[in-house]
Design a protein around this motif. Structure first.
Motif, mmCIF file in Angstrom:
data_model
loop_
_atom_site.group_PDB
_atom_site.id
_atom_site.type_symbol
_atom_site.label_atom_id
_atom_site.label_comp_id
_atom_site.label_asym_id
_atom_site.label_seq_id
_atom_site.Cartn_x
_atom_site.Cartn_y
_atom_site.Cartn_z
ATOM 1 N N ASN A 185 45.149 28.115 35.175
ATOM 2 C CA ASN A 185 46.153 29.009 34.364
ATOM 3 C C ASN A 185 47.160 29.685 34.992
ATOM 4 O OD1 ASN A 185 44.814 28.072 31.848
ATOM 5 N ND2 ASN A 185 43.331 29.459 32.236
ATOM 6 N N ILE A 186 47.141 29.743 36.381
ATOM 7 C CA ILE A 186 48.246 30.328 37.156
ATOM 8 C C ILE A 186 48.980 29.429 37.859
ATOM 9 C CG2 ILE A 186 46.884 32.754 36.870
ATOM 10 C CD1 ILE A 186 46.170 32.406 39.963
ATOM 11 N N ASP A 187 50.209 29.906 38.370
ATOM 12 C CA ASP A 187 50.878 29.143 39.055
ATOM 13 C C ASP A 187 50.636 29.279 40.663
ATOM 14 O OD1 ASP A 187 52.355 31.299 39.999
ATOM 15 O OD2 ASP A 187 54.188 31.067 38.907
ATOM 16 N N GLU A 188 51.032 28.528 41.504
ATOM 17 C CA GLU A 188 50.903 28.573 43.006
ATOM 18 C C GLU A 188 51.097 29.903 43.736
ATOM 19 O OE1 GLU A 188 52.001 25.846 46.960
ATOM 20 O OE2 GLU A 188 52.869 25.378 44.977
ATOM 21 N N GLU A 189 52.262 30.454 43.382
ATOM 22 C CA GLU A 189 52.489 31.863 43.814
ATOM 23 C C GLU A 189 51.542 32.920 43.548
ATOM 24 O OE1 GLU A 189 54.353 34.926 46.221
ATOM 25 O OE2 GLU A 189 54.645 32.562 46.150
ATOM 26 N N ALA A 190 51.262 32.929 42.060
ATOM 27 C CA ALA A 190 50.121 33.819 41.819
ATOM 28 C C ALA A 190 48.715 33.693 42.343
ATOM 29 C CB ALA A 190 49.976 33.582 40.177
ATOM 30 N N ALA A 191 48.410 32.327 42.410
ATOM 31 C CA ALA A 191 47.106 31.844 43.277
ATOM 32 C C ALA A 191 47.172 32.419 44.851
ATOM 33 C CB ALA A 191 46.889 30.439 43.319
ATOM 34 N N LEU A 192 48.245 32.129 45.559
ATOM 35 C CA LEU A 192 48.619 32.483 46.699
ATOM 36 C C LEU A 192 48.354 34.249 47.064
ATOM 37 C CD1 LEU A 192 48.976 32.230 49.958
ATOM 38 C CD2 LEU A 192 51.528 32.451 49.348
ATOM 39 N N GLN A 193 49.015 34.887 45.932
ATOM 40 C CA GLN A 193 48.847 36.527 45.938
ATOM 41 C C GLN A 193 47.348 36.865 45.589
ATOM 42 O OE1 GLN A 193 51.179 38.434 47.049
ATOM 43 N NE2 GLN A 193 52.612 36.657 47.463
ATOM 44 N N ALA A 194 46.762 36.031 44.723
ATOM 45 C CA ALA A 194 45.144 36.609 44.458
ATOM 46 C C ALA A 194 44.476 36.130 45.736
ATOM 47 C CB ALA A 194 44.893 35.693 43.171
ATOM 48 N N ALA A 195 44.649 35.051 46.323
ATOM 49 C CA ALA A 195 43.820 34.872 47.594
ATOM 50 C C ALA A 195 44.151 35.640 48.654
ATOM 51 C CB ALA A 195 44.250 33.311 48.032
ATOM 52 N N LEU A 196 45.202 36.387 48.829
ATOM 53 C CA LEU A 196 45.658 37.207 49.771
ATOM 54 C C LEU A 196 45.102 38.565 49.477
ATOM 55 C CD1 LEU A 196 49.413 36.305 50.530
ATOM 56 C CD2 LEU A 196 47.701 36.082 51.955
ATOM 57 N N ALA A 197 45.267 38.903 48.101
ATOM 58 C CA ALA A 197 44.559 40.405 47.768
ATOM 59 C C ALA A 197 43.139 40.102 48.026
ATOM 60 C CB ALA A 197 44.802 40.485 46.383
ATOM 61 N N LEU A 198 42.252 39.082 47.509
ATOM 62 C CA LEU A 198 40.904 38.693 47.857
ATOM 63 C C LEU A 198 40.475 38.946 49.294
ATOM 64 C CD1 LEU A 198 38.169 38.480 46.511
ATOM 65 C CD2 LEU A 198 38.475 35.992 46.592
#
Length: 185
Positions: free
Chosen positions: A167-180
């Protein structure tokens, strides 16, 4: 790599290393004779019958060992360690089971698809569409893999559902992975 694992890489016009994906010259592939000698001299117990077998012959032994086959038949299918937090929408394509692009065999999960294709279509030269990729939101249902078996073995070692939020785009997925990643360190 053993010859069996490297073989699919050698059947394409421009072979790529199965590990790092760098092009290589098949004429410069050398046997690791010292490793081969170690594999032929070291024995280990079979995980099924406990018979001591040289490592060079272990794969062959395990594939014919009735105790290992019984263990595999009783082995549960993969399930996530923790329940997923993602809701399961009703309007998404089936990403759990797939149809063999060669013969049309149905209801194969990813592992069964790999096993089926390795056992039944290992030498099929036809270019086919990957049913796993085409079920993904980013998949191209018209793209045909030049070497489907190599693609299956190297690109589908895990289930996307375990790691991907559709449900999220590639940029949001990257940001979520970096934050985690930052929060874990």
């Amino acid at each position: 790599f053993c010859g069996e694992c490297l073989q699919p890489c050698l059947q394409v016009p421009s072979p790529l290393c199965p590990l790092c994906r760098v092009p290589f010259d098949p004429k410069k592939v050398e046997k690791a004779s010292s490793l081969e000698k170690q594999l032929s001299s070291y024995k280990a117990p079979c995980r099924g019958c406990s018979k001591k077998v040289t490592l060079a012959k272990m794969r062959s032994h395990v594939s014919s060992c009735t105790k290992v086959q019984e263990q595999m038949a009783n082995c549960p299918k993969f399930v996530p360690v923790v329940p997923t937090s993602q809701p399961i929408p009703s309007n998404i394509p089936n990403r759990s089971t797939f149809v063999c692009p060669y013969c049309g065999a149905r209801n194969l999960d990813q592992q069964e698809l790999v096993k089926h294709c390795m056992e039944n279509h290992r030498n099929d030269p036809n270019k086919v569409v990957c049913p796993v990729c085409s079920a993904m939101p980013w998949g191209d249902p018209s793209y045909k893999s030049a070497n489907f078996l190599q693609h299956l073995l190297h690109r589908h070692k895990f289930s996307y559902d375990t790691f991907v939020d559709y449900n999220i785009d590639e940029e949001a997925a990257l940001q979520a992975a970096l934050a985690l990643s930052l929060s874990e360190n």
